[in-house]
Scaffold this active site. Structure first.
Site, PDB file in Angstrom:
ATOM      1  N   LYS A 181     -18.192  43.471  50.762  1.00 14.21           N
ATOM      2  CA  LYS A 181     -19.194  44.227  50.491  1.00 14.21           C
ATOM      3  C   LYS A 181     -20.417  44.079  51.375  1.00 14.21           C
ATOM      4  O   LYS A 181     -20.946  42.701  51.677  1.00 14.21           O
ATOM      5  CB  LYS A 181     -19.259  43.816  49.134  1.00 14.21           C
ATOM      6  CG  LYS A 181     -20.377  45.228  48.723  1.00 14.21           C
ATOM      7  CD  LYS A 181     -19.468  46.427  48.796  1.00 14.21           C
ATOM      8  CE  LYS A 181     -20.346  47.232  48.423  1.00 14.21           C
ATOM      9  NZ  LYS A 181     -21.626  47.362  49.269  1.00 14.21           N
TER      10      LYS A 181
ATOM     11  N   SER B  21     -21.117  51.660  49.120  1.00 16.73           N
ATOM     12  CA  SER B  21     -21.708  51.428  48.213  1.00 16.73           C
ATOM     13  C   SER B  21     -22.228  52.138  47.228  1.00 16.73           C
ATOM     14  O   SER B  21     -24.077  52.153  46.735  1.00 16.73           O
ATOM     15  CB  SER B  21     -22.793  50.753  48.751  1.00 16.73           C
ATOM     16  OG  SER B  21     -24.084  49.789  48.774  1.00 16.73           O
TER      17      SER B  21
ATOM     18  N   LYS C 130     -22.408  44.371  43.485  1.00 13.74           N
ATOM     19  CA  LYS C 130     -21.182  45.482  43.242  1.00 13.74           C
ATOM     20  C   LYS C 130     -20.269  44.771  43.403  1.00 13.74           C
ATOM     21  O   LYS C 130     -18.801  45.130  42.803  1.00 13.74           O
ATOM     22  CB  LYS C 130     -21.073  46.726  44.124  1.00 13.74           C
ATOM     23  CG  LYS C 130     -22.438  47.040  43.605  1.00 13.74           C
ATOM     24  CD  LYS C 130     -22.386  48.899  44.889  1.00 13.74           C
ATOM     25  CE  LYS C 130     -24.016  49.400  45.159  1.00 13.74           C
ATOM     26  NZ  LYS C 130     -24.361  49.456  46.106  1.00 13.74           N
TER      27      LYS C 130
ATOM     28  N   SER D  20     -26.960  44.667  47.046  1.00 15.03           N
ATOM     29  CA  SER D  20     -25.100  45.234  46.269  1.00 15.03           C
ATOM     30  C   SER D  20     -24.392  44.633  46.310  1.00 15.03           C
ATOM     31  O   SER D  20     -22.947  44.692  45.665  1.00 15.03           O
ATOM     32  CB  SER D  20     -24.969  46.825  47.440  1.00 15.03           C
ATOM     33  OG  SER D  20     -25.888  47.738  47.300  1.00 15.03           O
TER      34      SER D  20
END
Length: 390
Positions: free
Chosen positions: A228, A120, A68, A65
């Site tokens: 993140k 997320s 992202k 992720s």
């Protein structure tokens, strides 16, 4: 007995002096590179973009992720935060992390971005991609175009969320560090990823969605302000982290790291301790050109802005400067014009350049006025003379 006391006292003094010369143990330990659990890792200075540490930094790996980050920055740059976005059918029920979007539900792009980066949400990623790019493939194309622009030379995106769908979705620790640094220079992105808790709308429900940021670094590390988390079965634990201290921001990437929180803290500590930012060029600094340049009286070459760069103390001796001129004659009438650059090198590598502009001396009373100034001087002399005679 007196001899023994004398010897003992001398030994104490000797050991004390040795400790002073050796310096604090903590300061010595700071120079060692950190030992990490991560298979791939990188540390970057956000302002300069300098990679301060790398472990398998150019190895192509799955990034989960952390993908992202690219989804968010493309959406921020290409969309409008107050856009009303309708959730498409293909976004509902996407596997993995979710903010439980409903088909045809409407949210603002800003709300979706918070759902994307704090929780997320893979459903948020698909919704954003469809809204901005027209389709997931269309948005993925935009992601790869942005990657090329940033200089991510070993990266390829096939989706906006990072789920393991093929061996063609990959990046490297250094490329992802470049992406983090690029995104963190955007104030909207910085605000989103530094937020610990956010409430967004939940159409058809009696309460809002409450989003708690999954990034524990925001609570664990002093000055942490992003970025993140990421995990899939194949990618394992991944983390992009950032922190700001005394106005200076660093960012880290750890890929396939069983101890990612501690890895990131070690990297940030290492960067803050060993790479202080040095001002190599001052704003408004007078520069003497090295090449044959005619400098008319009253004209000066000055730097338009300052240049700072993170350096270890041993690296300062390797810094060199070079003047590159675009004009062979510099006159006071060229005041404010860009006429060249002061390039800064570390050994043979250029690490930055500062624009050079012309600055003219202020005219003195003894200097004859010219052009428009002369006209107005003569005009007011006549008016003043007439009034005096009246």
């Amino acid at each position: 007995m007196n001899v023994r006391k004398l010897l003992s006292g001398g030994l104490v003094v000797f050991l004390f002096i040795q400790l002073l010369l050796a310096g604090p143990p903590a300061a010595q330990a700071q120079t060692a590179q950190p030992s990490l659990s991560a298979e791939g890792a990188a540390l970057i200075d956000v302002a300069s973009g300098r990679i301060l540490y790398s472990k398998n930094g150019t190895k192509k790996m799955r990034i989960a992720s952390l993908t992202k980050t690219m989804t968010a920055i493309v959406a921020i740059e290409m969309g409008k935060l107050d856009d009303q976005v309708t959730v498409p059918p293909e976004a509902v029920g996407v596997e993995g992390s979710s903010i439980y979007l409903k088909r045809s539900e409407k949210l603002t792009l800003e709300e979706l971005l918070y759902g994307l980066m704090l929780r997320s949400g893979n459903d948020a990623a698909v919704t954003i991609a469809t809204h901005i790019g027209g389709s997931v493939p269309g948005f993925t194309y935009m992601m790869n175009e942005k990657a090329a622009m940033i200089g991510m030379e070993h990266t390829n995106f096939t989706n906006p969320h990072g789920l393991d769908d093929s061996n063609q979705h990959y990046s490297t620790a250094e490329d992802m560090a470049k992406l983090s640094a690029y995104a963190l220079r955007n104030p909207v992105f910085r605000q989103i990823v530094s937020t610990k808790v956010k409430d967004i709308s939940w159409e058809g429900e009696q309460w809002d969605r409450r989003l708690l940021n999954k990034n524990k670094m925001l609570h664990l590390y002093n000055g942490a302000d992003g970025v993140k988390t990421g995990y899939t079965k194949l990618a394992k634990r991944c983390l992009a982290a950032s922190a700001t201290r005394e106005g200076r921001q660093l960012a880290t990437i750890t890929l396939n790291a069983s101890d990612d929180w501690n890895d990131s803290a070690k990297l940030l500590d290492y960067g803050f301790a060993n790479f202080p930012v040095k001002q190599l060029v001052g704003e408004g600094q007078d520069i003497q050109p090295e090449t044959p340049v005619t400098m008319e009286a009253g004209a000066h070459l000055v730097t338009q802005n300052a240049f700072r760069y993170p350096l270890q103390s041993a690296e300062e001796a390797a810094i060199k400067q070079r003047v590159v001129m675009g004009q062979s004659t510099i006159t006071p009438q060229m005041e404010g014009q860009l006429v060249g650059f002061l390039q800064v090198y570390m050994k043979e590598n250029m690490i930055g350049q500062v624009p050079l502009v012309v600055r003219a001396d202020a005219p003195t009373a003894s200097q004859p006025a010219s052009g428009e100034h002369l006209f107005w001087k003569q005009f007011w002399d006549i008016v003043a003379g007439g009034l005096w005679r009246a």
